[in-house]
Design an enzyme around this catalytic site. Structure first.
Site, short mmCIF file in Angstrom:
data_model
loop_
_atom_site.label_atom_id
_atom_site.label_comp_id
_atom_site.label_asym_id
_atom_site.label_seq_id
_atom_site.Cartn_x
_atom_site.Cartn_y
_atom_site.Cartn_z
N GLY A 1 -24.53 -40.97 -23.68
CA GLY A 1 -25.76 -41.61 -24.14
C GLY A 1 -26.77 -40.62 -24.69
O GLY A 1 -27.32 -40.82 -25.77
N THR A 2 -26.96 -39.52 -23.97
CA THR A 2 -28.02 -38.61 -24.38
C THR A 2 -27.64 -37.78 -25.59
O THR A 2 -28.49 -37.39 -26.37
CB THR A 2 -28.40 -37.66 -23.23
N VAL A 3 -26.34 -37.47 -25.74
CA VAL A 3 -25.93 -36.56 -26.81
C VAL A 3 -25.33 -37.30 -28.02
O VAL A 3 -25.71 -37.03 -29.15
CB VAL A 3 -24.92 -35.51 -26.28
#
Lengths: 482, 489
Positions: free
Chosen positions: B471-473
């Site tokens: 999700g974050t990357v």
């Protein structure tokens, strides 16, 4: 002849002196034709290489024309009755050679540029060599007014020829070896192949020697197995000379020249003696010699193996011949067009393999045309030999003419995989000083012989008038002295 | 003496005749063999001097691999206006190093030797023009490709993105980073070619590797799409109850399998398990399904196919060893020996988006003759004989993926896009806990009428290291590619 006429001297003049046409005009026209072809070829190269018409070809073209003009004028002056086709044939071959060398130069220059290497063009050097060759050509025409004078120096020529041939073998490799062939004389900045000159010197020697001993060869001697052998002391010099040549050449690993010498000596021996048995004996000896050489020398073995199947090692030993075949095959019938092929891919394409380059860019048609020009050249030489009146001239003329075809056969046969490849130059076409100089001398001699052949007979020496027997003599009115 | 001289003359004629006969043999009879011999470098050089066809993007005609006349002996220079961005799509074309990628796969069309171009070549021969090659029109959407490439390179990520139209299988974007500039390899300067090749070859990040199709990775949680599909087909419902345990023992071993961060799962339904990417739940589901059911569904998604080409060869994806329960547990969450290409992960989303039917991915829209007339058009094909799941189950899974997207962090969120997605954070390496994980994101949009399905992988955590998650990357890059596809048209 018909009825004896009233002129008593008439019966001796079966061929009344008349002005034979010299055909120099024909020669000039043919030279013009040759220079037209060469100029057109230069333009094609430039067009196909997509270059602007450069000053280089202007300079080559002018130099070429100047050389032709000088040669033509020289023949007009010093050999006015010479065969009119010999010089144009040479000019065409030399010119097309120059075009091809220039064309390969362009490719080499580009390769060198890509690889960031130094590059030295061959074409300007070839022009320079042609100029020097022209000087020698003139010298031969001027100095040798009658080819028969050469017989006086036959033994000297023979000796010098042998020494010239032997010199590279005797000298250290640093002075005589280039690319594995020990046939050079390196003299400072430029080097020559003395063997090319020895070729002519030895031919003069053989011709003179064979003519002087001709009767001995034909008559004296024992019969062995139905063959009339000349006495050893008569045969001696020629055997020694032949064996020395071949020995030296084997030592120098120069198989092509060796083959050329062998062929020419055999041919001259046959013509001099008029006995086919010499050819049979010679060829048998050759077969034995070849077998021995094959057993003894690895480089001979390699050549034969490459000839039988060059594709066994297409990137190693067979590389050259395979590349030559690719070039010829790619050219096919019509060729890729001058300047549109890749003749630089064949190693040594400017020298030994120049016929592969021609076969690629001019195709089968072009290659055949070139071979035909050689044939015309050699046949005109042979015709002069037939027509010339002295036996020395016949033998030398025949030998020189045959040498051209023999050399052509050895090198073109090698390049096209008819026979094993042996390094030798293609006369007039290949890049190379020695070859060009020697072959121009050869042509000068041929012109001299053909000039003698076609020169009106009576102009040379008036025949001594034969005195009629006194009894049949007419009464001659003699004026009373005053 | 004249008789022997005449005979020598005849001999000379015979010698010349021999040369002529032999020349005829070499230049006439054997000519074709010599001309086409593979050792004959002229063949190759001729090909390099021919006007090679172009590779273009069918949607807007943008030239991806072009041709420019030059003054040197090769006559034409291959150009790559898109440079490194399109290298995974175009491949390269080099005089010294041959061809790669699409340049190699469609070489016959591009170099003009394809039989279908023959009629054209015949007229070229008559008109005296040099033969030219045909053109290849690709399905690539330059806007998506650009957004994806920039998203990957902005932060210097190593990884790949593949986007395709789920209804047709047409590949809209195929990015692999770091990439290389094929122009350097196409240079006519031998030194430049060599320098570029050596540089690319020595680079340990392997810029010439097309990660999108030639490399397989552990898919991590993105594989839960397969597990879920198998479970739904097996009769499970979105609200079926699943475990929420923080960790489970792998049956028959002392090893634990735990959730991300060691937390208990939020929600105890299948839907929740997917939305929150609950490992323990999916491990148990996979264990319950068994090897056969899981493999069957995976195969229907195309996993295990060994002969897929787009037309470049796609590395086969596989599940690895599923012999026992522990293996099933770990494989069910996309770990252990499961290895998928990014393209295959994109196909998971695409299958869901297309109502359960996975379309065969394709990169070529059509092949064009020299005059740009159409020679062959590619039509959509199904990748597998059977759909991966029923349309209704696909609808269910789509809703679950919408919920998953709602729970996924990362930038580029835009409610207007209606994305259905699944993230993945895949452990790899010999010491997984100390090795930054691969960050995955696979999605399709708009959910009610999908136009794009994609997969993003950022190798080894991107810029976040051990803390990286899909999700974050990876999600932000995927969302920007979707935005480019839907916004740009």
């Amino acid at each position: 002849m018909g009825q004896p006429n009233s002129d008593p001297a008439g019966q001796y003049v079966t061929n009344p002196p008349r002005d034979l046409p010299t055909r120099r005009g024909t020669e000039l026209a043919m030279l013009g034709f040759a220079s037209f072809i060469v100029t057109a070829a230069f333009m094609l190269v430039e067009a196909n290489q997509e270059q602007e018409l450069s000053f280089a070809i202007l300079w080559y073209g002018l130099a070429y024309m100047a050389i032709l003009t000088v040669a033509h004028l020289a023949v007009r002056k010093w050999a006015p009755y010479a065969d009119p086709l010999i010089l144009p044939c040479v000019a065409l071959l030399n010119g097309l050679g120059l075009v091809m060398i220039y064309r390969i130069d362009l490719a080499r220059a580009e390769k060198a540029l890509q690889a960031g290497r130094e590059f030295s063009a061959n074409a300007p050097k070839q022009v320079m060599w042609t100029v020097i060759a022209l000087a020698l050509f003139l010298a031969v025409l001027i100095i040798i007014k009658d080819h028969r004078t050469l017989t006086r120096y036959a033994y000297t020529f023979g000796l010098v020829g042998i020494i010239a041939l032997a010199l590279p073998a005797l000298l250290p490799s640093s002075l005589s070896e280039v690319n594995g062939a020990k046939v050079w004389l390196k003299l400072g900045i430029f080097s020559i192949q003395p063997g090319e000159f020895a070729k002519i010197l030895l031919m003069i020697f053989f011709a003179s020697f064979l003519v002087s001993k001709r009767d001995l060869f034909m008559a004296a001697g024992k019969r062995v197995l139905g063959i009339e052998l000349p006495r050893a002391r008569d045969l001696g010099p020629i055997l020694i000379a032949a064996v020395a040549c071949l020995g030296i050449l084997v030592f120098e690993k120069d198989l092509g020249t060796s083959l050329l010498f062998f062929g020419v000596v055999l041919m001259m021996l046959y013509v001099a003696t008029e006995r086919i048995i010499w050819v049979v004996v010679g060829l048998s000896l050759f077969a034995v010699g070849a077998l021995i050489a094959f057993q003894l020398f690895t480089h001979v073995k390699t050549r034969v193996a490459n000839w039988l199947d060059p594709f066994a090692d297409p990137t190693g030993d067979g590389f050259q011949i395979v590349q030559a075949l690719f070039g010829l095959g790619t050219g096919g019938i019509g060729g890729t067009g001058l300047g549109a092929g890749r003749p630089e891919m064949v190693p040594e394409s400017s020298t030994d393999f120049i016929t592969a380059a021609i076969g690629e860019e001019l195709g089968f048609i072009g290659l055949c045309a070139i071979l035909m020009v050689y044939l015309i050249l050699a046949m005109r030489g042979m015709r002069s030999a037939l027509a010339v009146r002295d036996t020395f001239g016949k033998l030398l003329g025949g030998g020189l003419s045959f040498a051209i075809v023999m050399q052509l056969f050895v090198i073109v046969g090698g390049v096209t995989k008819l026979i094993p490849m042996t390094g030798i130059t293609t006369p007039f076409l290949s890049y190379g000083g020695s070859s060009l100089l020697a072959n121009y001398i050869l042509v000068a001699l041929l012109l001299r012989i053909s000039d003698a052949a076609r020169r009106p007979q009576t102009s040379a020496k008036p025949r001594p008038q034969q005195q009629a027997p006194l009894a049949e003599a007419h009464t001659v009115m003699v004026e009373r002295p005053k | 003496m004249n008789t022997p001289l005449r005979r020598v003359g005849v001999t000379m004629l015979v010698m010349l005749l021999l040369l002529l006969v032999n020349a005829t043999y070499v230049q006439f009879i054997k000519a074709e063999d010599y001309r086409t011999d593979p050792h004959n470098a002229r063949v190759l050089l001729d090909e390099y001097s021919r006007q090679r066809g172009k590779i273009i993007a069918a949607s807007n005609g943008q030239v991806l691999a072009g041709i420019e006349p030059t003054d040197d002996k090769y006559k034409f220079l291959r150009t790559y206006p898109g440079g490194a961005m399109y290298a995974p799509v175009t491949g390269f074309y080099s005089i010294r190093y041959g061809a790669g990628g699409m340049e190699r796969a469609q070489d016959e069309v591009l170099n003009g030797s394809d039989p279908r171009l023959f009629v054209r070549r015949l007229s070229d021969m008559v008109t005296g023009r040099d033969p030219r090659g045909g053109n290849v029109a690709l399905t690539i959407n330059p806007a998506v490709q650009k957004a994806a490439y920039e998203g990957m390179t902005k932060k210097g990520y190593t990884g790949a993105l593949v986007a395709l139209d789920p209804k047709t299988g047409e590949i809209l974007a195929m990015v692999s980073t770091p990439s290389y500039d094929p122009s350097a390899l196409a240079s006519h300067d031998g030194k430049e070619q060599e320098k570029a090749w050596t540089e690319f070859d020595a680079d340990e990040k392997k810029p010439m590797l097309n990660r999108a199709i030639s490399e397989t990775y552990p898919p991590g949680s993105t594989f839960k799409i397969v597990t879920t599909a198998a479970a739904l087909e097996d009769g499970m419902k979105p609200d079926s109850e699943v475990t929420t345990a923080a960790n489970v023992k792998l049956p028959g071993t002392n090893a634990d399998l735990e959730n991300f961060g060691g937390a208990t799962c939020q929600g105890n339904t299948l839907k929740d398990a997917l939305a929150y990417s609950c490992n323990t739940a999916f491990a148990e589901i996979a264990g319950g399904l068994g090897k056969d059911k899981l493999t069957e569904t995976a195969e229907k998604f195309g996993i295990g196919q060994t002969d897929l080409t787009v037309p470049m060869r796609v590395a086969p994806s596989g599940l690895g060893d599923l012999a026992g329960k522990p293996q099933l547990y770990q494989s069910g969450i996309g770990q252990r020996d499961v290895r998928l290409t990014p393209l295959q992960v994109a196909l998971l989303s695409a299958g869901v988006a297309n109502g359960g039917t996975v379309m065969k991915p394709q990169l070529i829209k059509s092949l064009l003759a020299q005059d740009l007339s159409e020679m062959e058009k590619f039509s959509p094909e199904e990748l597998t004989d059977d759909p991966a799941m029923s349309a209704s189950n696909a609808g269910v899974l789509k809703d679950m993926m919408l919920a998953s997207e709602a729970n996924t962090k990362g930038g580029g969120k835009n409610d207007a896009l209606k994305i259905a997605s699944k993230t993945g954070t895949a452990e790899h390496g010999s010491d997984p806990k100390a090795t930054p994980p691969h960050a995955w994101y696979t999605a399709f949009a708009p959910a009610d009428d999908p136009k794009i399905a994609l997969a993003v992988i950022v190798e080894s955590g991107g810029d976040r290291g051990l803390a990286a998650t899909g999700g974050t990357v990876a999600a932000e890059i995927g969302r920007s590619a979707i935005a480019a596809a839907l916004g740009g048209g």
